[in-house]
Scaffold this active site. Sequence first.
Site, PDB file in Angstrom:
ATOM      1  CD  GLN A  10       0.891  -0.314  -9.831  1.00 43.02           C
ATOM      2  OE1 GLN A  10       0.831   0.239  -8.745  1.00 43.02           O
ATOM      3  NE2 GLN A  10       0.495   0.276 -10.938  1.00 43.02           N
ATOM      4  CB  SER A  89       6.120  -0.937  -3.897  1.00 43.64           C
ATOM      5  OG  SER A  89       5.418   0.243  -4.215  1.00 43.64           O
ATOM      6  CG  LEU A  90       0.146  -2.959  -3.701  1.00 47.06           C
ATOM      7  CD1 LEU A  90      -0.864  -2.037  -3.059  1.00 47.06           C
ATOM      8  CD2 LEU A  90      -0.329  -3.470  -5.040  1.00 47.06           C
ATOM      9  NE  ARG A 114       1.069   3.171  -1.620  1.00 48.50           N
ATOM     10  CZ  ARG A 114       1.838   2.441  -2.406  1.00 48.50           C
ATOM     11  NH1 ARG A 114       1.269   1.660  -3.343  1.00 48.50           N
ATOM     12  NH2 ARG A 114       3.152   2.455  -2.306  1.00 48.50           N
ATOM     13  CG  HIS A 197       8.553   3.669  -4.523  1.00 50.43           C
ATOM     14  ND1 HIS A 197       8.091   3.748  -3.227  1.00 50.43           N
ATOM     15  CD2 HIS A 197       7.842   2.666  -5.120  1.00 50.43           C
ATOM     16  CE1 HIS A 197       7.153   2.830  -3.048  1.00 50.43           C
ATOM     17  NE2 HIS A 197       6.973   2.176  -4.179  1.00 50.43           N
ATOM     18  CD  GLN A 246       5.690   1.980   0.632  1.00 52.71           C
ATOM     19  OE1 GLN A 246       4.836   2.661   0.075  1.00 52.71           O
ATOM     20  NE2 GLN A 246       5.644   0.658   0.664  1.00 52.71           N
TER      21      GLN A 246
END
Length: 306
Positions: A10, A89-90, A114, A197, A246
């Site tokens: 992202q 991440s994503l 999400r 996160h 995560q």
Amino acid sequence: MAKAFIFSGQGAQSPGMGKELYDNFAVCKEVFDKADEALGFKISDICFGEDNRLNETEFTQPAILTMSVAVLRLMEEKGFKSDYCAGLSLGEYSALVAAGVLNFEEAVKLVKKRGRFMTEAVPVGVGAMSAVINLDADKIQEVLNSVDLERVFIANYNCPGQIAVAGYADAVEKAEPLLSEAGAKRVVRLNVSGPFHTPLLKPASDKLFEELKNVNINNFNVPVVSNLTAQCYGGKEDVIPTLTKQVMSPVKWEQTVKMLIENGVDTFIEMGPGKTLTSFVKKVSRTVKAVNVEDLKTLDKALGGL
């Protein structure tokens, strides 16, 4: 030597992304069409036009996943294969699609949820994230300890000289000048909607766990390195617990790149919008090749150099 496909996270989104690929390659158009059908609205319009929703987490995440998988399918059609996959991440969801672990249509619906869960966990404006330039992790942690261990955290280990911190906006604001005083070259507030996160995303983690239980998870065709551990998933039984943790745990991207290099990867191909991961890889090692593939110009350049 080995190749790794790496997938954007992202923040890499930009208006118009994917339009050239959609217009010029049937395999890319098919991916966008499948996403539109799975989501029940035109994510393609959000990607291709001037739509403010592109920067809203709930829409950003399926948009970037779709763009990334469109590039992936084109690379596969042209005969390129990877020895490893990873994503920031994503982007880890795109990597799992690339490895055959997640079905694309299920994944695009999952990451939309999400994104919504992440926004609901910490509403826009409540949290913040900043990049800390040229200050080592131990010193950053000392500063965060002095501010409030429960309110601001290390969120991303991006590359040498860049670590992101995140938490409640007031705590991040308090930490920023202290990080500069501790020796950071710069502290830059990031244009993101929340403290991703960090433990503040625990409510999102809990909701995501329930959704993951309803998703089909397949065996790995290609090893995928997890942000959580900077190690390869052991098997499909690791997917649900890993993705659940995560979303609320630091992203170990620098460690991921180093692990891949140690395992023989000498070429990193960034799939999706932006060139952020390419720049991170180059800061980790100047001896490996890192190229981005996101539109016709960079595609031609990448293909010519691989």
